[in-house]
Scaffold this motif. Structure first.
Motif, PDB file in Angstrom:
ATOM      1  N   THR A  39       0.598  -1.274  -0.272  1.00 16.51           N
ATOM      2  CA  THR A  39       0.183   0.333  -0.026  1.00 16.51           C
ATOM      3  C   THR A  39       1.003   0.979   0.127  1.00 16.51           C
ATOM      4  N   LEU A  40       1.976   1.384   1.054  1.00 17.37           N
ATOM      5  CA  LEU A  40       2.774   2.436   1.045  1.00 17.37           C
ATOM      6  C   LEU A  40       4.013   2.809  -0.127  1.00 17.37           C
ATOM      7  N   GLY A  41       3.985   1.716  -0.713  1.00 12.55           N
ATOM      8  CA  GLY A  41       4.633   1.655  -2.063  1.00 12.55           C
ATOM      9  C   GLY A  41       3.867   2.057  -3.614  1.00 12.55           C
ATOM     10  N   ASN A  42       2.171   2.152  -3.142  1.00 14.92           N
ATOM     11  CA  ASN A  42       1.737   2.338  -4.236  1.00 14.92           C
ATOM     12  C   ASN A  42       1.314   3.655  -3.716  1.00 14.92           C
ATOM     13  N   PHE A  43       0.588   3.605  -3.043  1.00 10.71           N
ATOM     14  CA  PHE A  43       0.420   5.374  -2.817  1.00 10.71           C
ATOM     15  C   PHE A  43       1.690   6.495  -2.941  1.00 10.71           C
ATOM     16  N   HIS A  44       2.835   5.682  -2.826  1.00  8.04           N
ATOM     17  CA  HIS A  44       4.409   6.680  -2.982  1.00  8.04           C
ATOM     18  C   HIS A  44       4.468   7.003  -4.645  1.00  8.04           C
ATOM     19  N   ILE A  46       1.516   6.168  -7.075  1.00  3.86           N
ATOM     20  CA  ILE A  46       0.708   6.897  -7.940  1.00  3.86           C
ATOM     21  C   ILE A  46       0.947   8.948  -7.315  1.00  3.86           C
ATOM     22  N   PHE A  47       1.378   9.273  -6.337  1.00  2.87           N
ATOM     23  CA  PHE A  47       1.475  10.923  -5.823  1.00  2.87           C
ATOM     24  C   PHE A  47       2.832  11.513  -6.771  1.00  2.87           C
ATOM     25  N   THR A  48       4.029   9.849  -6.561  1.00  2.00           N
ATOM     26  CA  THR A  48       4.995  11.088  -7.442  1.00  2.00           C
ATOM     27  C   THR A  48       5.148  10.619  -9.043  1.00  2.00           C
ATOM     28  N   GLU A  49       4.188  10.355  -9.861  1.00  2.00           N
ATOM     29  CA  GLU A  49       3.909   9.804 -10.798  1.00  2.00           C
ATOM     30  C   GLU A  49       3.073  11.146 -12.109  1.00  2.00           C
ATOM     31  N   GLY A  50       2.267  12.537 -10.679  1.00  2.35           N
ATOM     32  CA  GLY A  50       2.246  13.045 -11.226  1.00  2.35           C
ATOM     33  C   GLY A  50       0.565  12.910 -11.195  1.00  2.35           C
ATOM     34  N   GLN A  51       0.249  11.947 -11.582  1.00  5.43           N
ATOM     35  CA  GLN A  51      -1.581  11.298 -11.750  1.00  5.43           C
ATOM     36  C   GLN A  51      -2.911  11.843 -10.628  1.00  5.43           C
ATOM     37  N   VAL A  52      -2.158  12.193  -9.621  1.00 10.81           N
ATOM     38  CA  VAL A  52      -2.861  13.051  -8.799  1.00 10.81           C
ATOM     39  C   VAL A  52      -2.836  13.978  -8.454  1.00 10.81           C
ATOM     40  N   LYS A  53      -3.654  15.626  -8.079  1.00  9.44           N
ATOM     41  CA  LYS A  53      -2.761  16.674  -7.838  1.00  9.44           C
ATOM     42  C   LYS A  53      -4.111  17.353  -7.067  1.00  9.44           C
ATOM     43  N   GLY A  54      -3.879  18.455  -6.500  1.00 11.82           N
ATOM     44  CA  GLY A  54      -4.463  19.516  -5.743  1.00 11.82           C
ATOM     45  C   GLY A  54      -4.413  19.921  -4.389  1.00 11.82           C
ATOM     46  N   THR A  55      -5.521  20.537  -4.147  1.00  8.78           N
ATOM     47  CA  THR A  55      -4.857  20.913  -3.072  1.00  8.78           C
ATOM     48  C   THR A  55      -5.963  20.372  -2.081  1.00  8.78           C
ATOM     49  N   THR A  56      -7.016  19.399  -1.423  1.00  2.61           N
ATOM     50  CA  THR A  56      -7.513  19.237  -0.572  1.00  2.61           C
ATOM     51  C   THR A  56      -8.033  17.568  -0.503  1.00  2.61           C
ATOM     52  N   LEU A  57      -7.532  16.896   0.205  1.00  2.00           N
ATOM     53  CA  LEU A  57      -7.977  16.326   0.892  1.00  2.00           C
ATOM     54  C   LEU A  57      -8.842  15.522   2.123  1.00  2.00           C
ATOM     55  N   PRO A  64      -7.618   4.549  13.753  1.00  2.00           N
ATOM     56  CA  PRO A  64      -6.696   5.374  14.766  1.00  2.00           C
ATOM     57  C   PRO A  64      -5.356   5.647  13.500  1.00  2.00           C
ATOM     58  N   SER A  65      -5.304   5.290  12.483  1.00  2.00           N
ATOM     59  CA  SER A  65      -3.977   5.166  11.715  1.00  2.00           C
ATOM     60  C   SER A  65      -3.656   5.688  10.378  1.00  2.00           C
ATOM     61  N   ILE A  66      -1.910   6.644   9.961  1.00  2.00           N
ATOM     62  CA  ILE A  66      -1.991   7.781   9.912  1.00  2.00           C
ATOM     63  C   ILE A  66      -0.950   7.145   8.527  1.00  2.00           C
ATOM     64  N   TYR A  67      -0.571   6.177   8.362  1.00  2.00           N
ATOM     65  CA  TYR A  67      -0.106   5.421   7.557  1.00  2.00           C
ATOM     66  C   TYR A  67       0.099   5.707   6.208  1.00  2.00           C
ATOM     67  N   GLN A  68      -1.138   6.046   6.155  1.00  2.00           N
ATOM     68  CA  GLN A  68      -1.969   6.608   4.400  1.00  2.00           C
ATOM     69  C   GLN A  68      -1.884   7.379   4.138  1.00  2.00           C
ATOM     70  N   LEU A  69      -1.577   8.690   4.961  1.00  2.00           N
ATOM     71  CA  LEU A  69      -1.309   9.751   4.368  1.00  2.00           C
ATOM     72  C   LEU A  69      -0.275  10.830   4.613  1.00  2.00           C
ATOM     73  N   LEU A  70       0.796   9.559   4.295  1.00  2.00           N
ATOM     74  CA  LEU A  70       2.579  10.017   4.865  1.00  2.00           C
ATOM     75  C   LEU A  70       2.848  10.333   3.428  1.00  2.00           C
ATOM     76  N   SER A  71       2.360   9.784   2.365  1.00  2.00           N
ATOM     77  CA  SER A  71       3.087  10.492   0.909  1.00  2.00           C
ATOM     78  C   SER A  71       1.958  11.894   0.890  1.00  2.00           C
ATOM     79  N   ALA A  72       0.737  11.344   0.896  1.00  2.00           N
ATOM     80  CA  ALA A  72      -0.494  12.060   0.155  1.00  2.00           C
ATOM     81  C   ALA A  72      -0.026  13.769   0.846  1.00  2.00           C
ATOM     82  N   CYS A  73       0.702  14.245   2.548  1.00  2.00           N
ATOM     83  CA  CYS A  73       0.691  14.970   3.226  1.00  2.00           C
ATOM     84  C   CYS A  73       1.794  15.625   2.060  1.00  2.00           C
TER      85      CYS A  73
END
Length: 260
Positions: A39-44, A46-57, A64-73
């Motif tokens: 999962t962390l590899g896929n989030f990394h 998708i964001f680094t390839e520039g496919q997902v952009k914006g301001t608000t998420l 209680p998790s934060i792992y899914q947001l570590l690349s998004a931030c």
């Protein structure tokens, strides 16, 4: 049986701190090692390839998790996190407040740090995420506005990890939840989802917590029929030599879709 998981029943079964201690120490040898790396590899990516952009998420079912947001931030300035029960919120709030008893995310933060090719203090990464989190809200995916009574401007991106399989008791309610989530997105906005394939349960202590067993065919069809176009669906099968039995999962999935 209700179409959606009842909050009070969920709280009785789901101990958020025990959940974190069981599954979120990367390198501990649990099934979550495979899930987190996938999962962390896929989030990394998708964001680094520039496919997902914006301001608000908006992250659906964060606590209680934060792992899914570590690349998004690194890519979104305004992040809203959501929770379903008070026990989950309390655990998340400990981390937000830097309380002494907060869960230690260092093994996972270090992995994301390495994916990004960076070095330095891990606390920098966590502090950046804290700074980007602007709101913490109640979320109920069974409602047409899942953030009711709050109404937010449409977001550029939604993230949902290991959430709908726990919240939805059948396949019709899963589709309903996807449609409800679409009300939070701009047209063309991005939906990123990750979770287990084929899982009927996962163990938290002595409790078996319900999970709706989904497969790739169902996910592809359900997402497409709920007002999105699937751009990417990738999966990872359970290793043949996996020696853990805390869930009957068959693999993991990652989806990138966009609202029509």
């Amino acid at each position: 049986m209700s179409d959606f998981t009842n909050a009070s029943e969920y709280e009785k079964q789901f101990d958020p701190r025990l959940y974190l201690e069981t599954y979120f120490h990367l390198g501990s040898g649990s099934l979550a090692d495979d899930f987190l790396r996938f999962t962390l590899g896929n989030f990394h990516k998708i964001f680094t390839e520039g496919q997902v952009k914006g301001t608000t998420l908006i992250d659906i079912g964060t606590a209680p998790s934060i792992y899914q947001l570590l690349s998004a931030c690194e890519y979104f300035q305004d992040i809203t996190v959501t929770w379903y029960t008070n026990r989950e919120l309390q655990e998340l709030q400990k981390w937000l407040n830097k309380d002494q008893g907060a869960f230690d995310w260092s093994s996972i933060v270090k992995h994301v740090w390495e994916l990004e090719g960076k070095s330095g203090m891990l606390e920098e990464k966590e502090n950046k995420l804290r700074e980007r989190i602007k709101q913490v809200l109640l979320c109920d995916v069974s409602k047409s506005n899942p953030l009711e009574p709050v109404t937010l401007p449409k977001a550029d991106c939604l993230i949902s990890t290991v959430c709908l399989e726990a919240a939805c008791r059948n396949y019709d309610s899963y589709r309903t939840a996807l449609k409800n989530l679409s009300t939070l997105l701009k047209p063309g906005g991005h939906l990123l989802m990750a979770g287990d394939l084929g899982a009927n349960y996962y163990e938290v202590g002595s409790n078996k917590v319900f999970s709706l067993p989904v497969n790739e065919t169902f996910l592809q069809k359900a997402v497409n029929e709920s007002g999105y176009v699937v751009n990417k669906l990738v999966s990872f099968g359970k290793p043949e030599d996996a020696g853990y039995d805390t869930s009957d999962y068959e693999g993991f999935y990652f989806i990138h879709a966009q609202k029509c």
